[in-house]
Design a protein around this motif. Structure first.
Motif, mmCIF file in Angstrom:
data_model
loop_
_atom_site.group_PDB
_atom_site.id
_atom_site.type_symbol
_atom_site.label_atom_id
_atom_site.label_comp_id
_atom_site.label_asym_id
_atom_site.label_seq_id
_atom_site.Cartn_x
_atom_site.Cartn_y
_atom_site.Cartn_z
ATOM 1 N N MET A 1 0.851 -1.175 0.000
ATOM 2 C CA MET A 1 0.000 0.000 0.000
ATOM 3 C C MET A 1 0.900 1.243 0.000
ATOM 4 N N ASN A 2 0.619 2.203 -0.883
ATOM 5 C CA ASN A 2 1.433 3.420 -0.917
ATOM 6 C C ASN A 2 0.952 4.419 0.149
ATOM 7 N N ILE A 3 1.704 5.506 0.296
ATOM 8 C CA ILE A 3 1.401 6.478 1.357
ATOM 9 C C ILE A 3 0.027 7.115 1.167
ATOM 10 N N GLU A 4 -0.339 7.454 -0.053
ATOM 11 C CA GLU A 4 -1.644 8.075 -0.302
ATOM 12 C C GLU A 4 -2.781 7.153 0.125
ATOM 13 N N GLU A 5 -2.640 5.856 -0.154
ATOM 14 C CA GLU A 5 -3.665 4.887 0.256
ATOM 15 C C GLU A 5 -3.717 4.761 1.774
ATOM 16 N N ARG A 6 -2.540 4.769 2.419
ATOM 17 C CA ARG A 6 -2.499 4.692 3.891
ATOM 18 C C ARG A 6 -3.166 5.909 4.519
ATOM 19 N N ILE A 7 -2.900 7.084 3.939
ATOM 20 C CA ILE A 7 -3.518 8.313 4.456
ATOM 21 C C ILE A 7 -5.033 8.222 4.324
ATOM 22 N N ALA A 8 -5.497 7.794 3.166
ATOM 23 C CA ALA A 8 -6.948 7.687 2.946
ATOM 24 C C ALA A 8 -7.577 6.688 3.916
ATOM 25 N N LYS A 9 -6.921 5.552 4.132
ATOM 26 C CA LYS A 9 -7.475 4.525 5.031
ATOM 27 C C LYS A 9 -7.422 4.935 6.495
ATOM 28 N N SER A 10 -6.494 5.830 6.845
ATOM 29 C CA SER A 10 -6.342 6.209 8.254
ATOM 30 C C SER A 10 -7.146 7.444 8.635
ATOM 31 N N THR A 11 -7.699 8.156 7.653
ATOM 32 C CA THR A 11 -8.508 9.335 7.976
ATOM 33 C C THR A 11 -9.618 8.921 8.944
ATOM 34 N N THR A 12 -9.746 9.665 10.018
ATOM 35 C CA THR A 12 -10.641 9.283 11.109
ATOM 36 C C THR A 12 -11.690 10.363 11.334
ATOM 37 N N SER A 13 -12.934 9.923 11.482
ATOM 38 C CA SER A 13 -14.048 10.827 11.739
ATOM 39 C C SER A 13 -14.773 10.356 12.997
ATOM 40 N N LEU A 14 -15.073 11.297 13.869
ATOM 41 C CA LEU A 14 -15.739 10.975 15.127
ATOM 42 C C LEU A 14 -16.796 12.042 15.402
ATOM 43 N N PHE A 15 -18.000 11.601 15.751
ATOM 44 C CA PHE A 15 -19.076 12.523 16.114
ATOM 45 C C PHE A 15 -19.299 12.482 17.621
ATOM 46 N N LYS A 16 -19.584 13.645 18.185
ATOM 47 C CA LYS A 16 -19.930 13.749 19.602
ATOM 48 C C LYS A 16 -21.042 14.785 19.749
ATOM 49 N N ALA A 17 -21.843 14.614 20.779
ATOM 50 C CA ALA A 17 -22.844 15.620 21.136
ATOM 51 C C ALA A 17 -22.222 16.534 22.193
ATOM 52 N N VAL A 18 -22.533 17.825 22.113
ATOM 53 C CA VAL A 18 -22.013 18.785 23.091
ATOM 54 C C VAL A 18 -23.077 18.954 24.172
ATOM 55 N N PHE A 19 -22.794 18.385 25.338
ATOM 56 C CA PHE A 19 -23.715 18.424 26.457
ATOM 57 C C PHE A 19 -23.280 19.513 27.453
ATOM 58 N N PRO A 20 -24.198 19.979 28.290
ATOM 59 C CA PRO A 20 -23.874 21.060 29.238
ATOM 60 C C PRO A 20 -22.692 20.773 30.163
ATOM 61 N N ASN A 21 -22.425 19.514 30.485
ATOM 62 C CA ASN A 21 -21.311 19.226 31.394
ATOM 63 C C ASN A 21 -19.943 19.473 30.748
ATOM 64 N N THR A 22 -19.898 19.764 29.438
ATOM 65 C CA THR A 22 -18.632 20.047 28.756
ATOM 66 C C THR A 22 -18.517 21.514 28.349
ATOM 67 N N THR A 23 -19.447 22.340 28.851
ATOM 68 C CA THR A 23 -19.452 23.747 28.433
ATOM 69 C C THR A 23 -19.098 24.689 29.583
ATOM 70 N N ASN A 24 -18.700 25.882 29.203
ATOM 71 C CA ASN A 24 -18.339 26.916 30.174
ATOM 72 C C ASN A 24 -19.551 27.795 30.508
ATOM 73 N N HIS A 25 -19.308 28.894 31.200
ATOM 74 C CA HIS A 25 -20.392 29.788 31.621
ATOM 75 C C HIS A 25 -21.020 30.549 30.453
#
Length: 128
Positions: A1-25
């Motif tokens: 596998m070449n570097i471009e293919e490795r980069i494409a396969k390793s791209t990572t996406s993660l979704f999260k919800a922003v809840f009040p316990n992670t927010t400031n004032h």
């Protein structure tokens, strides 16, 4: 596998919800929490790319372009942008996505540098 293919396969996406316990004032996501989530996605991306033990050695210029309000989703996307002998750079972007509309915009962008290490925590060459 070449570097471009490795980069494409390793791209990572993660979704999260922003809840009040992670927010400031202001009812927006703490900057430190955003950075922690970014480092986690960057680590996963670096490890998926290299399949070696990786550690964060630096974070470069993290730009907070928009506040991230509670009650939204965020998507973090990590992509390898540069590969060296024992290190690599990962760019991470955070996008805000409204829960009940199609509105989406970039909020944060940053770069993280990782180094491959051996069992003695000494730098080693990337196996690519």
């Amino acid at each position: 596998m070449n570097i471009e293919e490795r980069i494409a396969k390793s791209t990572t996406s993660l979704f999260k919800a922003v809840f009040p316990n992670t927010t400031n004032h202001y009812d927006t996501l703490f900057g430190g929490t955003a950075m922690q989530m970014m480092d986690e996605v960057a680590f996963i991306t670096a490890t998926r790319f290299s399949r070696q033990h990786m550690v964060t050695v630096s974070s470069d210029r993290i730009d907070f372009k928009k506040p991230i309000p509670a009650g939204t989703f965020v998507e973090l996307i990590g992509t390898v942008t540069n590969v060296g002998n024992s290190s690599l750079k990962v760019s991470v972007e955070i996008y805000i996505e409204e829960m009940y509309s199609d509105q989406r915009e970039q909020a944060v962008k940053g770069e993280f540098t990782f180094v491959a290490i051996d069992e003695n925590k000494k730098p080693v060459s990337l196996n690519i």
